[in-house]
Scaffold this motif. Structure first.
Motif, PDB file in Angstrom:
ATOM      1  N   GLY A   1       0.831  -1.190   0.000  1.00  0.00           N
ATOM      2  CA  GLY A   1       0.000   0.000   0.000  1.00  0.00           C
ATOM      3  C   GLY A   1       0.870   1.246   0.000  1.00  0.00           C
ATOM      4  O   GLY A   1       1.921   1.279   0.644  1.00  0.00           O
ATOM      5  N   VAL A   2       0.453   2.257  -0.748  1.00  0.00           N
ATOM      6  CA  VAL A   2       1.158   3.540  -0.786  1.00  0.00           C
ATOM      7  C   VAL A   2       0.128   4.655  -0.709  1.00  0.00           C
ATOM      8  O   VAL A   2      -1.034   4.466  -1.038  1.00  0.00           O
ATOM      9  CB  VAL A   2       2.030   3.705  -2.068  1.00  0.00           C
ATOM     10  CG1 VAL A   2       3.159   2.694  -2.109  1.00  0.00           C
ATOM     11  CG2 VAL A   2       1.192   3.629  -3.334  1.00  0.00           C
TER      12      VAL A   2
ATOM     13  N   LEU B   1       0.073  10.369 -11.084  1.00  0.00           N
ATOM     14  CA  LEU B   1       0.109   9.935  -9.689  1.00  0.00           C
ATOM     15  C   LEU B   1       1.538  10.000  -9.181  1.00  0.00           C
ATOM     16  O   LEU B   1       2.490   9.718  -9.913  1.00  0.00           O
ATOM     17  CB  LEU B   1      -0.388   8.494  -9.562  1.00  0.00           C
ATOM     18  CG  LEU B   1      -1.894   8.297  -9.602  1.00  0.00           C
ATOM     19  CD1 LEU B   1      -2.219   6.809  -9.690  1.00  0.00           C
ATOM     20  CD2 LEU B   1      -2.559   8.913  -8.394  1.00  0.00           C
ATOM     21  N   HIS B   2       1.670  10.385  -7.911  1.00  0.00           N
ATOM     22  CA  HIS B   2       2.963  10.405  -7.223  1.00  0.00           C
ATOM     23  C   HIS B   2       2.797   9.660  -5.911  1.00  0.00           C
ATOM     24  O   HIS B   2       1.734   9.696  -5.294  1.00  0.00           O
ATOM     25  CB  HIS B   2       3.387  11.851  -6.929  1.00  0.00           C
ATOM     26  CG  HIS B   2       3.703  12.636  -8.153  1.00  0.00           C
ATOM     27  ND1 HIS B   2       2.726  13.145  -8.986  1.00  0.00           N
ATOM     28  CD2 HIS B   2       4.880  13.002  -8.693  1.00  0.00           C
ATOM     29  CE1 HIS B   2       3.304  13.784  -9.981  1.00  0.00           C
ATOM     30  NE2 HIS B   2       4.601  13.715  -9.832  1.00  0.00           N
ATOM     31  N   PHE B   3       3.850   8.983  -5.470  1.00  0.00           N
ATOM     32  CA  PHE B   3       3.827   8.277  -4.197  1.00  0.00           C
ATOM     33  C   PHE B   3       5.226   8.301  -3.606  1.00  0.00           C
ATOM     34  O   PHE B   3       6.207   8.599  -4.296  1.00  0.00           O
ATOM     35  CB  PHE B   3       3.311   6.831  -4.359  1.00  0.00           C
ATOM     36  CG  PHE B   3       4.152   5.978  -5.263  1.00  0.00           C
ATOM     37  CD1 PHE B   3       5.225   5.249  -4.763  1.00  0.00           C
ATOM     38  CD2 PHE B   3       3.879   5.901  -6.617  1.00  0.00           C
ATOM     39  CE1 PHE B   3       6.004   4.461  -5.598  1.00  0.00           C
ATOM     40  CE2 PHE B   3       4.647   5.114  -7.466  1.00  0.00           C
ATOM     41  CZ  PHE B   3       5.722   4.395  -6.955  1.00  0.00           C
ATOM     42  N   THR B   4       5.310   8.001  -2.312  1.00  0.00           N
ATOM     43  CA  THR B   4       6.602   7.996  -1.631  1.00  0.00           C
ATOM     44  C   THR B   4       6.950   6.578  -1.186  1.00  0.00           C
ATOM     45  O   THR B   4       6.074   5.736  -0.988  1.00  0.00           O
ATOM     46  CB  THR B   4       6.596   8.913  -0.393  1.00  0.00           C
ATOM     47  OG1 THR B   4       5.620   8.431   0.535  1.00  0.00           O
ATOM     48  CG2 THR B   4       6.295  10.352  -0.772  1.00  0.00           C
ATOM     49  N   THR B   5       8.246   6.373  -1.017  1.00  0.00           N
ATOM     50  CA  THR B   5       8.738   5.109  -0.489  1.00  0.00           C
ATOM     51  C   THR B   5      10.138   5.327   0.072  1.00  0.00           C
ATOM     52  O   THR B   5      10.886   6.177  -0.429  1.00  0.00           O
ATOM     53  CB  THR B   5       8.733   3.990  -1.554  1.00  0.00           C
ATOM     54  OG1 THR B   5       9.279   2.798  -0.989  1.00  0.00           O
ATOM     55  CG2 THR B   5       9.481   4.372  -2.794  1.00  0.00           C
TER      56      THR B   5
ATOM     57  N   ALA C   1       3.516   5.745   7.297  1.00  0.00           N
ATOM     58  CA  ALA C   1       2.989   4.404   7.535  1.00  0.00           C
ATOM     59  C   ALA C   1       4.000   3.603   8.343  1.00  0.00           C
ATOM     60  O   ALA C   1       5.210   3.779   8.169  1.00  0.00           O
ATOM     61  CB  ALA C   1       2.715   3.720   6.202  1.00  0.00           C
ATOM     62  N   PRO C   2       3.533   2.725   9.225  1.00  0.00           N
ATOM     63  CA  PRO C   2       4.457   1.947  10.045  1.00  0.00           C
ATOM     64  C   PRO C   2       5.479   1.154   9.231  1.00  0.00           C
ATOM     65  O   PRO C   2       6.588   0.920   9.688  1.00  0.00           O
ATOM     66  CB  PRO C   2       3.533   1.007  10.824  1.00  0.00           C
ATOM     67  CG  PRO C   2       2.220   1.700  10.849  1.00  0.00           C
ATOM     68  CD  PRO C   2       2.134   2.468   9.550  1.00  0.00           C
ATOM     69  N   SER C   3       5.125   0.759   8.022  1.00  0.00           N
ATOM     70  CA  SER C   3       6.033  -0.037   7.198  1.00  0.00           C
ATOM     71  C   SER C   3       6.943   0.802   6.317  1.00  0.00           C
ATOM     72  O   SER C   3       7.764   0.257   5.585  1.00  0.00           O
ATOM     73  CB  SER C   3       5.220  -0.984   6.309  1.00  0.00           C
ATOM     74  OG  SER C   3       4.390  -0.221   5.442  1.00  0.00           O
ATOM     75  N   ALA C   4       6.821   2.124   6.384  1.00  0.00           N
ATOM     76  CA  ALA C   4       7.570   2.999   5.469  1.00  0.00           C
ATOM     77  C   ALA C   4       9.040   3.130   5.827  1.00  0.00           C
ATOM     78  O   ALA C   4       9.843   3.550   5.004  1.00  0.00           O
ATOM     79  CB  ALA C   4       6.936   4.390   5.428  1.00  0.00           C
ATOM     80  N   GLY C   5       9.395   2.811   7.055  1.00  0.00           N
ATOM     81  CA  GLY C   5      10.773   3.025   7.477  1.00  0.00           C
ATOM     82  C   GLY C   5      10.978   4.494   7.814  1.00  0.00           C
ATOM     83  O   GLY C   5      10.089   5.325   7.636  1.00  0.00           O
ATOM     84  N   PRO C   6      12.164   4.822   8.292  1.00  0.00           N
ATOM     85  CA  PRO C   6      12.412   6.204   8.721  1.00  0.00           C
ATOM     86  C   PRO C   6      12.552   7.165   7.540  1.00  0.00           C
ATOM     87  O   PRO C   6      12.925   6.768   6.437  1.00  0.00           O
ATOM     88  CB  PRO C   6      13.728   6.095   9.491  1.00  0.00           C
ATOM     89  CG  PRO C   6      14.410   4.900   8.902  1.00  0.00           C
ATOM     90  CD  PRO C   6      13.314   3.948   8.513  1.00  0.00           C
ATOM     91  N   ALA C   7      12.243   8.435   7.807  1.00  0.00           N
ATOM     92  CA  ALA C   7      12.442   9.491   6.803  1.00  0.00           C
ATOM     93  C   ALA C   7      13.937   9.641   6.557  1.00  0.00           C
ATOM     94  O   ALA C   7      14.741   9.268   7.418  1.00  0.00           O
ATOM     95  CB  ALA C   7      11.847  10.798   7.308  1.00  0.00           C
TER      96      ALA C   7
END
Length: 172
Positions: free
Chosen positions: A54-55, A64-68, A137-143
């Motif tokens: 999920g994003v 569309l743009h998304f982050t990871t 999101a909890p699964s996104a990892g740190p910034a």
């Protein structure tokens, strides 16, 4: 940049419904950003196994743009192979999009998309060519998180409200 327009439209409906207008799908797609919608990104691992996650996606500048996060599986998959899918259930239509996603490194574009995320309730800010925020999101990892732009090649739409139908749109 302007929004993509289909170069080919195919009616996939088996119940004699008319082809769905791209304008209908585009209107919902381009106005459906926010925390209440989950977009599912499908990528392929280097060994060929599929991966889905999920994003949080937003529509900006015709795409569309998304982050990871830099260390996330989806990031590593996109670095090896930018081909991917995005699937989402929107108001009145389910969409499955096929295309490619590439990292956005233009600091001005990152800043504009971060501002849009902030307008929608996620307190994102740009730090050079990445996005940061106090949480994700909890699964996104740190910034920080990388920003990706998705370019459609094919879109499939199945209407879940009148007028019903199923359509494939191809883009140049």
């Amino acid at each position: 940049m302007t929004d993509q327009l289909p170069v080919e439209v195919t009616n996939l409906d088996r119940y004699d419904h008319d082809v769905l207008a791209w304008d209908r799908a585009h209107a919902v797609l381009s106005s459906s950003s926010g925390a209440d919608i989950t977009w599912f990104l499908g990528t392929v691992r280097p060994d060929g196994r599929p991966h889905a996650a999920g994003v949080g996606a937003v529509w900006y500048d015709g795409a569309l743009h998304f982050t990871t996060g830099p260390g996330a599986r989806k990031t590593r998959n996109l670095e090896a192979d930018p081909n991917c899918t995005i699937s989402v259930r929107l108001d009145g239509i389910d969409l499955n999009l096929e295309g490619t996603a590439h990292r956005v490194t233009d600091a001005t574009m990152v800043e504009r998309v971060a501002a849009l995320y902030a307008e929608l309730g996620w307190p994102a800010t740009a730090e050079g060519d990445a996005i940061t925020a106090p949480f994700s999101a909890p699964s996104a990892g740190p910034a920080p998180w990388h920003l990706y732009r998705f370019s459609m090649r094919v879109a499939f739409g199945v209407a879940t409200a009148e007028p019903h139908g199923a359509t494939r749109w191809r883009f140049a």
